[in-house]
Design a protein around this motif. Structure first.
Motif, PDB file in Angstrom:
ATOM      1  N   SER A  42       2.826  -0.575   5.813  1.00  0.00           N
ATOM      2  CA  SER A  42       3.278   0.446   4.873  1.00  0.00           C
ATOM      3  C   SER A  42       3.193   1.951   5.592  1.00  0.00           C
ATOM      4  N   TRP A  43       4.390   2.693   5.049  1.00  0.00           N
ATOM      5  CA  TRP A  43       4.356   4.134   5.707  1.00  0.00           C
ATOM      6  C   TRP A  43       4.459   4.816   4.578  1.00  0.00           C
ATOM      7  N   GLY A  44       3.960   6.020   4.971  1.00  0.00           N
ATOM      8  CA  GLY A  44       3.948   7.141   4.146  1.00  0.00           C
ATOM      9  C   GLY A  44       5.271   8.088   4.415  1.00  0.00           C
ATOM     10  N   GLN A  45       5.789   9.034   3.629  1.00  0.00           N
ATOM     11  CA  GLN A  45       6.801   9.683   3.732  1.00  0.00           C
ATOM     12  C   GLN A  45       6.972  10.680   4.944  1.00  0.00           C
ATOM     13  N   GLY A  46       5.946  11.082   5.509  1.00  0.00           N
ATOM     14  CA  GLY A  46       5.910  12.156   6.656  1.00  0.00           C
ATOM     15  C   GLY A  46       5.670  13.489   6.177  1.00  0.00           C
ATOM     16  N   TYR A  48       3.519  10.731  10.484  1.00  0.00           N
ATOM     17  CA  TYR A  48       3.468   9.701   9.537  1.00  0.00           C
ATOM     18  C   TYR A  48       2.101   9.038   9.476  1.00  0.00           C
ATOM     19  N   CYS A  49       1.583   8.724   8.326  1.00  0.00           N
ATOM     20  CA  CYS A  49       0.485   7.684   8.379  1.00  0.00           C
ATOM     21  C   CYS A  49       1.075   6.274   8.028  1.00  0.00           C
ATOM     22  N   HIS A  50       0.457   5.470   8.460  1.00  0.00           N
ATOM     23  CA  HIS A  50       1.077   3.876   8.547  1.00  0.00           C
ATOM     24  C   HIS A  50      -0.416   2.978   8.244  1.00  0.00           C
ATOM     25  N   GLU A  51      -0.063   2.147   7.382  1.00  0.00           N
ATOM     26  CA  GLU A  51      -1.439   0.938   7.280  1.00  0.00           C
ATOM     27  C   GLU A  51      -0.990  -0.173   8.128  1.00  0.00           C
ATOM     28  N   VAL A 102       0.925  -1.111  -0.204  1.00  0.00           N
ATOM     29  CA  VAL A 102      -0.017  -0.188   0.032  1.00  0.00           C
ATOM     30  C   VAL A 102       0.950   1.346   0.001  1.00  0.00           C
ATOM     31  N   GLN A 103       0.910   2.136  -0.934  1.00  0.00           N
ATOM     32  CA  GLN A 103       1.588   3.202  -1.220  1.00  0.00           C
ATOM     33  C   GLN A 103       0.678   4.415  -0.382  1.00  0.00           C
ATOM     34  N   LEU A 104       1.336   5.106   0.481  1.00  0.00           N
ATOM     35  CA  LEU A 104       0.696   6.211   1.300  1.00  0.00           C
ATOM     36  C   LEU A 104       1.231   7.601   1.009  1.00  0.00           C
ATOM     37  N   GLN A 105       0.685   8.612   1.029  1.00  0.00           N
ATOM     38  CA  GLN A 105       1.227   9.925   0.737  1.00  0.00           C
ATOM     39  C   GLN A 105       0.534  10.825   1.735  1.00  0.00           C
ATOM     40  N   ALA A 106       1.398  11.336   2.706  1.00  0.00           N
ATOM     41  CA  ALA A 106       0.869  12.220   3.750  1.00  0.00           C
ATOM     42  C   ALA A 106       1.213  13.685   3.272  1.00  0.00           C
ATOM     43  N   SER A 107       0.391  14.517   3.610  1.00  0.00           N
ATOM     44  CA  SER A 107       0.507  16.012   3.432  1.00  0.00           C
ATOM     45  C   SER A 107      -0.230  16.903   4.353  1.00  0.00           C
ATOM     46  N   GLY A 108       0.034  18.231   4.269  1.00  0.00           N
ATOM     47  CA  GLY A 108      -0.693  18.958   5.113  1.00  0.00           C
ATOM     48  C   GLY A 108      -0.077  19.660   6.314  1.00  0.00           C
TER      49      GLY A 108
END
Length: 115
Positions: free
Chosen positions: A104-108, A96-99, A1-7
């Protein structure tokens, strides 16, 4: 799972930010079943879980953010949100988001709370 964190960004104490975690390459039917956590890591500290939301909508929060942070999901947009209110300098960290199931980890995304 590819995760993308933003904001993330710079905000004054007492301010608000909304973080977003997207899973653009996950098909919708799979996204519905994901269990997502938000973690944070402050400088010199261990990574800690801040909030989680299960596929059935059940949520959980770390004690220091209860009443200030709200985790939610929009399955139609394949996004998980972390609304952060009444921010404090101690909330400064990379988030970071994580599943959970696939680990799976997002990039932070960096949140800085400072006047």
């Amino acid at each position: 799972v590819q995760l993308q964190a933003s904001g993330g960004g710079l905000v004054q104490p007492g301010g608000s930010l909304r973080l977003s975690c997207a899973a653009p390459r996950t098909i919708s039917s799979t996204f519905w079943g994901l269990d997502i956590d938000w973690y944070r890591q402050a400088p010199g500290k261990q990574r800690e879980m801040v909030a989680s939301i299960m596929s059935d909508g059940t949520t959980k929060y770390e004690d220091s953010v209860k009443g200030r942070f709200t985790i939610s999901r929009d399955n139609s947009k394949k996004r998980i949100y972390l609304q952060m209110n009444s921010l404090k300098p101690d909330d400064t960290a990379v988030y970071y988001c994580h599943e959970f199931n696939s680990d799976s980890w997002g990039q932070g995304t960096l949140v800085t709370v400072s006047s």
